[in-house]
Design a protein around this motif. Structure first.
Motif, PDB file in Angstrom:
ATOM      1  N   THR A   1       3.572   6.025  12.400  1.00 57.71           N
ATOM      2  CA  THR A   1       3.054   4.751  12.878  1.00 57.71           C
ATOM      3  C   THR A   1       3.882   3.575  12.379  1.00 57.71           C
ATOM      4  O   THR A   1       3.512   2.439  12.557  1.00 57.71           O
ATOM      5  CB  THR A   1       1.604   4.563  12.415  1.00 57.71           C
ATOM      6  N   GLY A   2       5.014   3.828  11.735  1.00 61.99           N
ATOM      7  CA  GLY A   2       5.827   2.744  11.199  1.00 61.99           C
ATOM      8  C   GLY A   2       6.679   3.261  10.070  1.00 61.99           C
ATOM      9  O   GLY A   2       7.039   4.428  10.016  1.00 61.99           O
ATOM     10  N   LEU A   3       6.995   2.395   9.117  1.00 65.33           N
ATOM     11  CA  LEU A   3       7.779   2.781   7.955  1.00 65.33           C
ATOM     12  C   LEU A   3       6.877   3.453   6.928  1.00 65.33           C
ATOM     13  O   LEU A   3       5.722   3.084   6.758  1.00 65.33           O
ATOM     14  CB  LEU A   3       8.440   1.549   7.355  1.00 65.33           C
ATOM     15  N   ARG A   4       7.436   4.398   6.202  1.00 63.27           N
ATOM     16  CA  ARG A   4       6.618   5.230   5.325  1.00 63.27           C
ATOM     17  C   ARG A   4       7.414   5.606   4.080  1.00 63.27           C
ATOM     18  O   ARG A   4       8.612   5.860   4.142  1.00 63.27           O
ATOM     19  CB  ARG A   4       6.222   6.488   6.100  1.00 63.27           C
ATOM     20  N   LEU A   5       6.732   5.615   2.925  1.00 65.28           N
ATOM     21  CA  LEU A   5       7.379   6.005   1.672  1.00 65.28           C
ATOM     22  C   LEU A   5       6.356   6.695   0.782  1.00 65.28           C
ATOM     23  O   LEU A   5       5.209   6.258   0.684  1.00 65.28           O
ATOM     24  CB  LEU A   5       7.942   4.775   0.952  1.00 65.28           C
ATOM     25  N   ARG A   6       6.771   7.770   0.137  1.00 64.13           N
ATOM     26  CA  ARG A   6       5.921   8.475  -0.826  1.00 64.13           C
ATOM     27  C   ARG A   6       6.177   7.915  -2.208  1.00 64.13           C
ATOM     28  O   ARG A   6       7.321   7.795  -2.643  1.00 64.13           O
ATOM     29  CB  ARG A   6       6.268   9.963  -0.789  1.00 64.13           C
ATOM     30  N   ILE A   7       5.105   7.525  -2.920  1.00 62.51           N
ATOM     31  CA  ILE A   7       5.203   7.026  -4.286  1.00 62.51           C
ATOM     32  C   ILE A   7       4.526   8.039  -5.202  1.00 62.51           C
ATOM     33  O   ILE A   7       3.325   8.298  -5.080  1.00 62.51           O
ATOM     34  CB  ILE A   7       4.518   5.653  -4.445  1.00 62.51           C
TER      35      ILE A   7
END
Length: 220
Positions: A4-10
Motif C-alpha cells: 500500500t506504499g513504502l514499508r520498512l521493518r524495524i
C-alpha cells in the motif's frame, strides 16, 4: 501484507545503528519525493537484548532521534503495525507515527537499560500521551503495556487480527489527503500543546490562507 506504499521493518532487538538510521532516512527521502503512493508503513516488533547499549554513543542516539523526528514530520500518512513484544527502537518508531495498528497479542515493552528505563525521546513521546497509571508504571518501572491497555489510553488506534486489512482501509480513507497539508496540520497539533493562543494564531491563519488559495484555484 499487501503493498500500500513504502514499508520498512524495524527490529526492536537491535540498538540504534548507522545502518538503521540510513534505512529510515532513505524511506523518508522516498516519501518526501512523492513515492509513497499510500501510507508509509513501519512493521515493528522485537525487544532489546541484554547488553544492547554496549558500544552505543550519544552521537548515534542523536542521529536516530533526528531521523525519527523527520519521520514525524513527513508529508505523508505514517502507520505502525505492531506484533508480539515491541520495545527499543521498534517502540520508539511506533510512537512517532500517525496511526498505530496492533495485533491483540502485542505488548509494548519500555526499553530496558542497566539503569532502568532508557531515558530517550520515546519516554518523551509516551509521557505526552497524558499522565495515567499505565504510562506512569511504564515510564518509572518499565512495566509492559498490554494491547488492550494501549488501546484504552490511545497509545494504539486499533487492535486487529487483520493488520493488512486495517492498513488498506486507512490507505483508502486518506488517499485524497494532500501530504503538505497533512504535515502542516500535524505541526499545528504538536505546537498546540506548548504554544499560547496568541503565538499560535499566525501559523493557523497562514494554514487557513493556504487552504483558501488552493480552494479558489480549484474553483472553475
Amino acid at each position: 501484507m499487501g503493498d500500500t506504499g513504502l514499508r520498512l521493518r524495524i527490529d526492536g532487538a537491535l540498538a540504534p545503528s548507522a545502518e538503521g538510521v540510513a534505512a529510515l532516512n532513505e524511506l523518508c527521502d522516498r516519501a518526501e519525493d512523492g513515492g509513497a503512493g499510500g501510507p508509509v508503513v513501519l512493521e515493528v516488533s522485537g525487544t532489546p537484548k541484554p547488553g544492547w547499549t554496549e558500544g552505543l554513543t550519544v552521537g548515534l542516539v542523536g542521529k536516530w532521534e533526528r531521523v525519527l523526528r523527520r519521520l514525524e514530520r513527513l508529508p505523508a500518512v505514517t502507520v505502525a503495525v505492531a506484533s508480539g513484544e515491541v520495545g527499543g527502537i521498534a517502540l520508539e518508531a511506533l510512537l512517532a507515527t500517525d496511526h498505530r495498528v496492533a495485533e491483540p497479542s502485542a505488548r509494548l515493552v519500555p526499553q530496558a537499560a542497566d539503569g532502568g528505563v532508557w531515558p530517550g525521546m520515546g519516554m518523551y513521546r509516551l509521557a505526552r500521551r497524558g499522565e495515567n497509571a499505565v504510562t506512569r508504571r511504564a515510564l518509572l518501572f518499565g512495566t509492559a503495556v498490554e494491547a488492550a491497555e494501549a488501546l484504552a489510553i490511545q497509545l494504539v488506534d486499533e487492535l486487529t487480527d487483520d493488520p493488512a486489512g486495517a492498513v488498506a482501509r486507512l490507505a483508502e480513507r486518506t488517499a485524497q489527503l494532500p501530504g503538505a497539508d497533512l504535515a502542516i496540520r500535524r505541526r499545528l497539533m504538536f505546537d498546540a500543546l506548548t504554544t499560547s493562543f496568541e503565538e499560535a494564531l499566525g501559523a493557523h491563519l497562514a494554514a487557513c490562507d493556504r487552504l483558501l488559495r488552493r480552494t479558489a484555484d480549484a474553483t472553475p
